[in-house]
Design an enzyme around this catalytic site. Sequence first.
Site, PDB file in Angstrom:
ATOM      1  N   HIS A   1      10.281  18.406 -41.987  1.00 42.17           N
ATOM      2  CA  HIS A   1      10.815  17.766 -40.778  1.00 42.17           C
ATOM      3  C   HIS A   1       9.771  16.864 -40.118  1.00 42.17           C
ATOM      4  O   HIS A   1      10.034  15.690 -39.832  1.00 42.17           O
ATOM      5  CB  HIS A   1      11.275  18.847 -39.791  1.00 42.17           C
ATOM      6  N   GLU A   2       8.587  17.421 -39.888  1.00 37.42           N
ATOM      7  CA  GLU A   2       7.543  16.655 -39.207  1.00 37.42           C
ATOM      8  C   GLU A   2       7.025  15.515 -40.069  1.00 37.42           C
ATOM      9  O   GLU A   2       6.630  14.468 -39.559  1.00 37.42           O
ATOM     10  CB  GLU A   2       6.397  17.578 -38.792  1.00 37.42           C
TER      11      GLU A   2
ATOM     12  N   HIS B   1       9.087  12.432 -39.407  1.00 33.59           N
ATOM     13  CA  HIS B   1       8.617  11.714 -38.211  1.00 33.59           C
ATOM     14  C   HIS B   1       7.316  10.963 -38.505  1.00 33.59           C
ATOM     15  O   HIS B   1       7.163   9.786 -38.156  1.00 33.59           O
ATOM     16  CB  HIS B   1       8.353  12.707 -37.065  1.00 33.59           C
TER      17      HIS B   1
END
Length: 348
Positions: free
Chosen positions: A17-18, A21
């Site tokens: 997920h990170e 980003h």
Amino acid sequence: MTIIYFILILGIIVCIHEFGHFLFAKKSGIYVYEFSIGMGPRLFKWKRKNDETEYSIRLLPIGGFVQMAGEDLEADQKSQIPKEKQMQNKKWYQRFLTIIAGVMFNFILAIVLLFVISLIHGAPSLGTTIGEVTPNSPADQAGLEKHDKIIKVGNKKVNNSDMLMLQLQVISNKETTFVVLKQDGTEKTLSITPKKVTIHKQEGYQYGFSLESKTSHGLLPSLKYAFSKTASIVEQMIFIIGYLFMGKLSLSSLAGPVGIFQVVGETAKTGILNILYLIAFMSINVGFINLLPIPAFDGGRLLFLVIEKIKGSPVSPKIENTVHAIGFMLLMLLMVVITYNDILRLIH
């Protein structure tokens, strides 16, 4: 081993997920202070050559973050980050992609894992066709037959097994109407009241039927299953959120870190494919929850972007950051309540 699996599973999901980003922030030229896996006190940190970002591992494996310029105005002023490298000064589409990338990476991870699982084990059917009916059970007495296809439970249409299971959970012990499609193409409405049973000291309700179990093999069936299952789980979660607000489901039906830890322990006993499925399922959950328009979540940040697009000017970063900070505190309070419920279930 359960602790190791728990850390690895959450670590993989959060890291993916990170990284979404992080990757899009870098591509957009946004200055990234820190890429962290875990929350709380920092255990390890390092920097790569010719890279301003600090990479870290923190104590609590229940989250992670990418700290970008533009999210903390005081930090930006102290570090004297150029305005063109701050997130709020990037083009609208760059900010949108950077924010939504984490969710997209979670969904991609789930689809890839479900595809791999179905390639190895076969792609199971997601249909609602009856496979077996237990003799003299409530379903049998109501007239439900093998090969009937359930198309509606109560007043809700069900087009896959996930939605069928959710509707039965919501209805629980009540008399339930089923609309079934017979083999001759006719529809029939049945009324079934489940029987109360006790299994392993836990009370539950049984209707007395099981769904047809079909497995397909090959690239195309596996690919279709990966996308269909992901969409099915997302649809299920949309209804769960609605049922929570309507009071049809309680907060006690949700699981926090303690509940997830328990599930990981049970799943680990059943083999690697089930662990991979759990990772896929949790990754979809993380992606979906982050899409909700709640402060401190990615969906909350996307909401501010949409407001900016509508009003034609950005929302004050100070106001936005304050809203996210308040939202984060409320989320932590909700996490405490859910964890308390997890512990109560564990004790009983």
